[in-house]
Design an enzyme around this catalytic site. Structure first.
Site, PDB file in Angstrom:
ATOM      1  N   ASP A  37       0.825  -1.200   0.000  1.00  0.00           N
ATOM      2  CA  ASP A  37       0.000   0.000   0.000  1.00  0.00           C
ATOM      3  C   ASP A  37       0.867   1.262   0.000  1.00  0.00           C
ATOM      4  O   ASP A  37       1.865   1.343   0.722  1.00  0.00           O
ATOM      5  CB  ASP A  37      -0.871  -0.023   1.258  1.00  0.00           C
ATOM      6  CG  ASP A  37      -1.749   1.200   1.371  1.00  0.00           C
ATOM      7  OD1 ASP A  37      -2.589   1.390   0.483  1.00  0.00           O
ATOM      8  OD2 ASP A  37      -1.586   1.981   2.343  1.00  0.00           O
ATOM      9  N   GLU A  69       1.044  -0.732  -5.129  1.00  0.00           N
ATOM     10  CA  GLU A  69      -0.012   0.263  -5.270  1.00  0.00           C
ATOM     11  C   GLU A  69       0.714   1.598  -5.421  1.00  0.00           C
ATOM     12  O   GLU A  69       1.040   2.268  -4.451  1.00  0.00           O
ATOM     13  CB  GLU A  69      -0.941   0.293  -4.061  1.00  0.00           C
ATOM     14  CG  GLU A  69      -2.184   1.125  -4.333  1.00  0.00           C
ATOM     15  CD  GLU A  69      -2.313   2.389  -3.488  1.00  0.00           C
ATOM     16  OE1 GLU A  69      -3.104   3.260  -3.889  1.00  0.00           O
ATOM     17  OE2 GLU A  69      -1.629   2.531  -2.463  1.00  0.00           O
TER      18      GLU A  69
END
Ligand code: GLC
Length: 670
Positions: A293, A335
């Protein structure tokens, strides 16, 4: 934050010193066969371990001791790895392209919104099997903080599952079920920050200097003010600024996202070690893919936007090399929602290939698809996609249309200018179009994080943005007062057009190359959740518009002919089926953007060294369009064979291939 050290420790020397003791321990813990395989992997990647660690940490710590310690962490994880997972590793080492197959189809959802709990998700696996899903991304599921937690992205305990969803044992059982069905499990690893309630943060607040050093804390505003000069804001409306004053920490804590999400200090090797252990522990529960993330944000540097710094890449390279020694089947997914020229580096494409992530979201493709749809013109997409450097052959894109996040209109001024448009004006147009604020718009999404100068991001489900919501319900609802009132009249034709838009967008997602990822509900044309703000923990963050709970009654209608759900579900199923047999659609093959003589048509050729080429075409307009057959011949398709299309056949005539309004076509040669 470190500069290049004077002394470079030679990786080969270090390995020579380390190897005898590692071999003895590895053979002792894992047996001769697996112990020697462990050693072989260490030898294979040692360069990828030592070089980044040296550049990151040598100034701050004794490199040899660090490497020895980290290899110890990795070896312990290898020893803990359950047998069924070692069997999977074995398969994947034999077949490293396992995730690149054209039968790979992803599905992303929140466990609670899809199945209530992890056990509930297990009960719904037949539904995913019916769709043909082989890759399941469950949104953050580790224990978050109480209260607002940014959709689970504020983790309070990496070692526990959110108790509302179940336990680690449930996660293991779910993973085992998925593996039996040939489905890979992807889980988020939030590594840029922890919740302020995480034990590390608590200890830091209690005065433990070792944990205080896990975070980025400044005694006064001097440095924060200097950083702020070049730092953007991720959530200017809901969380302005990048620093939060925390008296217990003795100053200002770096908080890129919300004030309760504390950025970790990745220049501290103790943070690296803790996260490495976290990754390995998750892999040993059965997680196959870690979604890293917010990975561009890991490293901070004064005078920059503190994104995409070279050290952020070094960190991922070191994590990858080390985890692979114990868990060769583990994948990383980046990401990295960044500018196109920064993107492919997360797949390891640097000055030379440096193994990094195996997968990365193709944010460019996503943005350009929506841009083409609103503009009814594919030239900007063709120009920008042609500039995107290819993914290294051993990696792949994740192609997608929607996810849990907003759409940030990452259309560059340069690309816009290349087709005679003005970047700023186009970005403003897109935000307004999808919020239903532009005359004639079929979309009913919403603005997200509007800036004072009029740019904004977009929230909304794909079906809503494609016009399905407007086609079903043309009347303005109470919160629609600001919208244009000349929305297209609802009739079958308008709904048909909207469904076709959704299908054609997904046809590109399924054929551009990579793993196509469905966002939960798109397969049933689920629309925006108009009640999103009722939950106080979600208030102010309208990304919850496109995070609805699964509508299982709607899902049941997929078997009732004539319903919208049956229609859309079948269209998605057909894309899955058609894709499965096309070798050209394997990730790792190449995508070449073509230049058709019709501005409304996006065209590209997929090629894999062992297959005939496949050409895909998508018509972004509400009229019939056509392309010269010479385009196909030039792409190696002299005698076009139909693979899949809106109309189920090739429409050829007058030396041209014709495409229905909002239609698509996939062709190959004999
Ligand atoms: C990622 C997530 C987003 C979250 C942010 C902070 O960008 O996709 O939802 O807000 O990271 O963790």
């Amino acid at each position: 934050m470190s500069s290049q050290p004077e002394r470079r420790l030679d990786a080969a020397t270090l390995l020579t010193r380390l190897l005898p003791e590692v071999r003895t321990r590895a053979r002792g813990l894992l047996g001769d066969l697996e112990g020697e395989a462990f050693v072989a992997r260490l030898e294979q990647v040692h360069f990828d371990v030592v070089e980044p660690l040296e550049r990151l940490f040598a100034e701050r710590t004794d490199l040899e001791a660090l490497v020895r310690d980290l290899v110890g962490v990795v070896l312990d994880a290898a020893a803990d790895r359950p047998l069924p997972l070692r069997v999977l590793d074995r398969r994947r080492e034999v077949d490293p392209g396992w995730f690149q197959r054209s039968r790979m189809v992803g599905y992303a959802c929140y466990a609670d919104r899809f199945g209530g709990t992890l056990a509930g998700v297990r009960e719904r696996l037949d539904y995913l099997a019916e769709l043909g899903v082989t890759y399941l991304h469950l949104m953050p599921l580790l224990a978050p903080r109480e209260g607002p937690n940014d959709g689970g992205y504020a983790v309070a305990d990496y070692g526990a599952v959110d108790p509302r969803l179940g336990t680690m044992a449930d996660l293991e059982e779910l993973a085992a079920d998925l593996h039996r069905r040939g489905v890979a499990l992807c889980v988020d690893l939030v590594l840029n920050h922890t919740a302020r309630e995480h034990e590390w943060a608590r200890r830091a607040m209690a005065g433990d200097p070792a944990y205080h050093a896990f975070y980025l804390v400044f005694p006064d505003r001097t440095l924060p003010d200097q950083y702020e000069r070049t730092l953007p804001e991720v959530f200017p409306d809901i969380a302005p600024g990048n620093f939060t004053h925390v008296p217990e920490m003795g100053g200002w804590v770096w908080t890129t996202f919300n004030d309760y999400q504390w950025d970790l200090d990745h220049s501290n090797p103790a943070v690296f070690r803790a996260l490495l252990a976290t990754m390995l522990a998750l892999a040993n529960r059965g997680v196959d893919v870690l979604r890293l993330d917010a990975v561009p944000f890991l490293w901070k540097r004064l005078g920059t936007d503190c994104q995409n710094q070279p050290e952020a890449h070094l960190l991922v390279q070191a994590f990858r090399a080390l985890t692979r020694i114990a868990v060769p089947g583990l994948l990383f997914k980046a990401e990295a929602i960044v500018a196109p020229e920064m993107l492919v580096q997360y797949l390891g494409a640097h000055d030379r290939y440096r193994p990094e992530c195996d997968l990365a979201y193709n944010n460019q493709l996503m943005v350009l698809l929506w841009s083409s749809l609103a503009a009814r013109d594919a030239r900007l997409a063709a120009t920008a996609l042609a500039r995107l450097r290819p993914a290294p052959a051993s990696t792949g894109w994740v192609t997608y249309l929607r996810c849990h996040d907003d759409i940030g209109w990452a259309v560059s001024d340069v690309d816009a200018a290349a087709v005679g448009a003005e970047g700023f004006a186009h970005r403003v147009f897109l935000a307004r179009f999808y919020a239903g604020l532009f005359p004639g718009s079929f979309s009913r999404g919403a603005l997200f994080q509007e800036t004072p100068w009029g740019e904004a991001r977009t929230a909304g489900m794909a079906a809503t943005l494609c016009g399905i919501e407007a086609a079903l319900d043309p009347g303005d609802s109470a919160d629609d007062v600001d919208r244009v009132d000349d929305v297209d009249r609802v009739d079958g034709a308008e709904l048909d057009a909207a469904v076709r838009r959704l299908e054609t967008l997904y046809s590109v997602v399924f054929s551009f190359g990579g793993i196509p990822l469905l966002w939960m509900g798109d397969e049933l044309a689920l629309r925006d959740d108009r009640d999103w703000a009722r939950d106080p923990a979600h208030a102010g963050d309208n990304r919850w518009l496109h995070r609805p709970a699964m509508d299982w009654a709607a899902a049941d209608r997929r078997h009732s002919p004539g319903t919208l759900e049956a229609r859309v579900f079948a269209l998605i199923r057909e894309l899955v089926e058609a894709r499965r047999s096309q070798l050209a659609l394997r990730a790792g093959g190449e995508t070449q953007v073509l230049v058709p003589d019709d501005p409304h048509v996006l065209a590209y050729r997929r090629r894999h060294e062992r297959s005939a080429p496949l050409v895909a075409l998508a018509n972004f307009s509400d009229g019939w369009q056509s392309v010269d057959l010479g385009l196909l011949a030039g792409a190696g398709i002299a005698d076009p064979q139909h693979v899949h299309s809106t109309r189920g056949r090739l429409d050829l005539g007058q030396g041209r291939l014709h495409l229905a309004p909002w239609g698509f076509s996939w062709l190959t040669s004999r």
